[in-house]
Design a protein around this motif. Sequence first.
Motif, PDB file in Angstrom:
ATOM      1  N   ILE A  94       0.514  -1.737  -0.195  1.00 19.90           N
ATOM      2  CA  ILE A  94       0.172   0.207   0.148  1.00 19.90           C
ATOM      3  C   ILE A  94       0.675   1.291   0.078  1.00 19.90           C
ATOM      4  CG2 ILE A  94      -2.056   1.007   0.627  1.00 19.90           C
ATOM      5  CD1 ILE A  94      -2.270  -1.730   2.752  1.00 19.90           C
ATOM      6  N   ALA A  95       0.372   2.144  -0.878  1.00 26.54           N
ATOM      7  CA  ALA A  95       1.666   3.145  -1.302  1.00 26.54           C
ATOM      8  C   ALA A  95       0.762   4.495   0.367  1.00 26.54           C
ATOM      9  CB  ALA A  95       1.112   4.328  -2.381  1.00 26.54           C
ATOM     10  N   ALA A  96       1.711   5.230   0.616  1.00 29.68           N
ATOM     11  CA  ALA A  96       1.219   6.134   1.688  1.00 29.68           C
ATOM     12  C   ALA A  96      -0.288   7.007   1.422  1.00 29.68           C
ATOM     13  CB  ALA A  96       2.867   7.393   1.271  1.00 29.68           C
ATOM     14  N   ASP A  97      -0.865   7.410   0.250  1.00 31.60           N
ATOM     15  CA  ASP A  97      -2.207   7.780   0.216  1.00 31.60           C
ATOM     16  C   ASP A  97      -3.320   6.855   0.014  1.00 31.60           C
ATOM     17  OD1 ASP A  97      -2.354   6.062  -2.467  1.00 31.60           O
ATOM     18  OD2 ASP A  97      -2.562   7.955  -3.700  1.00 31.60           O
ATOM     19  N   GLY A  98      -2.892   5.178   0.412  1.00 29.02           N
ATOM     20  CA  GLY A  98      -3.724   4.362   0.830  1.00 29.02           C
ATOM     21  C   GLY A  98      -4.324   3.236  -0.361  1.00 29.02           C
TER      22      GLY A  98
END
Length: 163
Positions: A102-106
């Motif tokens: 999962i990336a930092a923005d979800g």
Amino acid sequence: VDGDGAVLLTRFDFAGIVTYGEDAGAAPLFPRLPFSEVQVVTGSGRHRYGVWIAADDESRERGLMQVRELPPAQGMLFLFDRPQRAAFWMKDTVLSLDLIFIAADGTVVNIAKNARPLSLDPIPSRGEVKAVLELAAGSAARIGLSPGDRVEHPAFAGKGAHY
């Protein structure tokens, strides 16, 4: 045990967790780790999971090693201090798992479905990630999870977010 009898113990050696009733819930597996909720948003809807938070080196290193059962609505969320490329393995992990990067923005970056138990082969992210969500194998397919879908949790709410 049902309240209608007695047990005489002359010696009691125990290493494990005992839960009682329907309210036992998730806490027993990892009583020292924070427990939270994530919502995974896919084309099939919103799916809620109770997750233990592995946010330090010790808890991330242990992960779900030696866990023999993982209820379908529970998992573990590994959080990193900063986005980074990540690679996991299944050393000492006896359950097959789905690993959701999962990336930092979800946003879901990639998914490793049905990871092979006890394998030492690296399972890499396909970019920088802030977190990895581990669920029981088959969970991603069951909810139709794909890269680009979203995971909602306070850790993805922006700078300084806490769980």
